[in-house]
Design a protein around this motif. Sequence first.
Motif, PDB file in Angstrom:
ATOM      1  N   ILE A  74     -41.126  49.853  28.238  1.00 24.92           N
ATOM      2  CA  ILE A  74     -41.822  51.119  28.003  1.00 24.92           C
ATOM      3  C   ILE A  74     -43.058  50.879  27.148  1.00 24.92           C
ATOM      4  N   TRP A  75     -42.902  50.093  26.066  1.00 19.93           N
ATOM      5  CA  TRP A  75     -44.047  49.817  25.201  1.00 19.93           C
ATOM      6  C   TRP A  75     -45.121  49.047  25.963  1.00 19.93           C
ATOM      7  N   ARG A  76     -44.688  48.158  26.854  1.00 15.28           N
ATOM      8  CA  ARG A  76     -45.645  47.391  27.663  1.00 15.28           C
ATOM      9  C   ARG A  76     -46.435  48.318  28.572  1.00 15.28           C
ATOM     10  N   ILE A  77     -45.738  49.284  29.175  1.00 15.01           N
ATOM     11  CA  ILE A  77     -46.416  50.255  30.045  1.00 15.01           C
ATOM     12  C   ILE A  77     -47.424  51.077  29.244  1.00 15.01           C
ATOM     13  N   VAL A  78     -47.015  51.516  28.050  1.00  9.91           N
ATOM     14  CA  VAL A  78     -47.904  52.321  27.217  1.00  9.91           C
ATOM     15  C   VAL A  78     -49.146  51.516  26.835  1.00  9.91           C
ATOM     16  N   ARG A  79     -48.961  50.283  26.406  1.00  3.70           N
ATOM     17  CA  ARG A  79     -50.100  49.463  25.984  1.00  3.70           C
ATOM     18  C   ARG A  79     -51.050  49.192  27.151  1.00  3.70           C
ATOM     19  N   ARG A  80     -50.480  48.918  28.315  1.00  6.38           N
ATOM     20  CA  ARG A  80     -51.338  48.669  29.472  1.00  6.38           C
ATOM     21  C   ARG A  80     -52.061  49.944  29.893  1.00  6.38           C
ATOM     22  N   GLY A  81     -51.376  51.078  29.767  1.00  3.34           N
ATOM     23  CA  GLY A  81     -52.034  52.338  30.076  1.00  3.34           C
ATOM     24  C   GLY A  81     -53.198  52.613  29.135  1.00  3.34           C
ATOM     25  N   ILE A  82     -52.990  52.366  27.828  1.00  7.06           N
ATOM     26  CA  ILE A  82     -54.060  52.559  26.850  1.00  7.06           C
ATOM     27  C   ILE A  82     -55.231  51.638  27.143  1.00  7.06           C
ATOM     28  N   SER A  83     -54.928  50.397  27.515  1.00  9.88           N
ATOM     29  CA  SER A  83     -56.017  49.460  27.799  1.00  9.88           C
ATOM     30  C   SER A  83     -56.843  49.926  28.989  1.00  9.88           C
ATOM     31  N   GLN A  84     -56.205  50.595  29.961  1.00  6.07           N
ATOM     32  CA  GLN A  84     -56.947  51.058  31.124  1.00  6.07           C
ATOM     33  C   GLN A  84     -57.781  52.301  30.825  1.00  6.07           C
ATOM     34  N   LEU A  85     -57.372  53.067  29.830  1.00  9.79           N
ATOM     35  CA  LEU A  85     -58.159  54.247  29.485  1.00  9.79           C
ATOM     36  C   LEU A  85     -59.580  53.855  29.057  1.00  9.79           C
ATOM     37  N   LYS A  86     -59.724  52.629  28.555  1.00 12.61           N
ATOM     38  CA  LYS A  86     -61.047  52.160  28.166  1.00 12.61           C
ATOM     39  C   LYS A  86     -61.970  52.021  29.377  1.00 12.61           C
ATOM     40  N   LEU A  87     -61.382  51.973  30.576  1.00 11.99           N
ATOM     41  CA  LEU A  87     -62.178  51.829  31.791  1.00 11.99           C
ATOM     42  C   LEU A  87     -62.511  53.175  32.438  1.00 11.99           C
ATOM     43  N   ALA A  88     -62.040  54.262  31.851  1.00 10.28           N
ATOM     44  CA  ALA A  88     -62.181  55.568  32.497  1.00 10.28           C
ATOM     45  C   ALA A  88     -63.636  55.928  32.742  1.00 10.28           C
TER      46      ALA A  88
END
Length: 406
Positions: A74-88
Motif C-alpha cells: 500500500i505504501w509503495r502504491i501511495v509513493r508511486r502515485g505521489i511521484s506520478q502527480l509531479k508529471l500531471a
Amino acid sequence: MSRVLILVVAGPEGYGVRNVWSLLVRTLEQSGLHVVIAVLDLRLVDGWRRDFPGVDVIHPPVEWRPLAGGSNRIWRIVRRGISQLKLADWLDGVVRRYAARGIVLQGPIEALLCGLVARRRGIPALWFVPNAVSDEQFLDINKRIYRSLFRHANVIPVANSKFTDSTLGRGNFRRHVIHLGVDTEFYRPEPDDGTVRERFRIPRTAIVIGLFARMTPSKGQLELVKAAARLQENVHLLFCGGPLEGTYHQTLASTVAALNFHDRVHFAGFQTDLRPYYGACDILANLRTDPEPFGLTVVEAMACGRAVLAHASGGPAETIIDGRTGWLIPHCSPDDIAGGLHRVIADRLRWLEMGLAGRARAEAEFSVKRFEVKVCEVVKTEIHHFESCAGTSYGEASNINVIIRR
C-alpha cells in the motif's frame, strides 16, 4: 484528426500483454485515431520506438523513476502515485498540444495521473485492465481507490474478461468487458513438420503436452510435472518460456531429476513465434495456480486446432467449453491435474474433433477482427459520451463507424 493518447509506464511487459498493446495500437490507428505513446520511464523509450515505428513516442523532459517505497505494498502504491502527480502538468500539456480526445492506459498506478488529467480536460481515460485486482489488501483499499477514480476521475475500466471485471467490485460507474482476440489467419491449424520434435528427440508416437508461460511458480509447470510423472502413457512435456535460470527453474529441474522424468520434460525457452510449438503439441495446458485473467495462449491454441486443459477459474472458464473444446479442472494441484490428464487421454479419439471445435469457437468469439470492432465501439461510445456532456461535437469520430461497417 481525432487523437488518443496512450500512456505507458510499466514494462517490459510479458508475452500476452505486449501482444495486446501491439494489437491495440494498430486497431486505434486503423480506426482513424492518431496514437501518441507517452512513455514515462526514459529507460523504455528506445524500446517503444523500435516496436512501434511511425508512431509518435514522447517522454517527459526530466527523468522519472518509479519509487519502490519499501516492502509494504500500500505504501509503495501511495509513493508511486505521489511521484506520478509531479508529471500531471506535463501530461496535461501533452493532451492540450495534441488536442487529445482520450487517454488509454494499462497499469493501475497510472490511473490516478490519467484520471486527474482526464477530469481536468473533460475526456475519458480508458483503462484496459490486464490483470485481476487483488483481494489481499486491508479492507480492499486498492479497490476502493479504483472505484473512486471510476466514479469521480473519468477513468473507465475495460476488462479483458468477465472474471477480471468482477474483481473490480460492484459500483455505479461506466465499465466494459472486451475479450481479447488473436489473428486466426496467423494462428491456424498446420501439419506438424516434425522439426520441434526432432530437436528435442520426442518420438512421433509420444503424447506431447505444451505449457507456454513464464517460468514462475504461479504458472503451474511444477504441478504439471508432478502430475504427468504419475501416468503410464508415454507423455512428454514441452515448456516454452523463460527464464531458464534462477531458483524456480532449479527447483523444477531438481524435481524432474528426482522423478526420473528428465528424458520427457523439454525446455524450449522464450520463443518469438510459438506456431511451430503449437503444431508439435497434441494438447495445450494453462495451469496458472491462481485465476488467469484471460489466458491468451488458450485462444491461440484453440485457433491452432488444439484442445486445452485449463484451470476452471478466471478467463479460461469463459473461453473453453468443458468436454467440447477442452477440459477444465477445479484446482491446479497435482491430484486435480492428474485427474484432468486422465480425462485428456480417455478422450484421445476426440482430440481432432475437439480441436476443430476450438478453432471454430476462436474464429467466432475471439478473433482479432471481433476485438477490433469491440474496441472501436467502446472508444467511440466513450468519446461521444464525454463530448456530449461537455456540449461539444467534433465529427471526426465518424471515421470509426466506417471501420465497423467494413
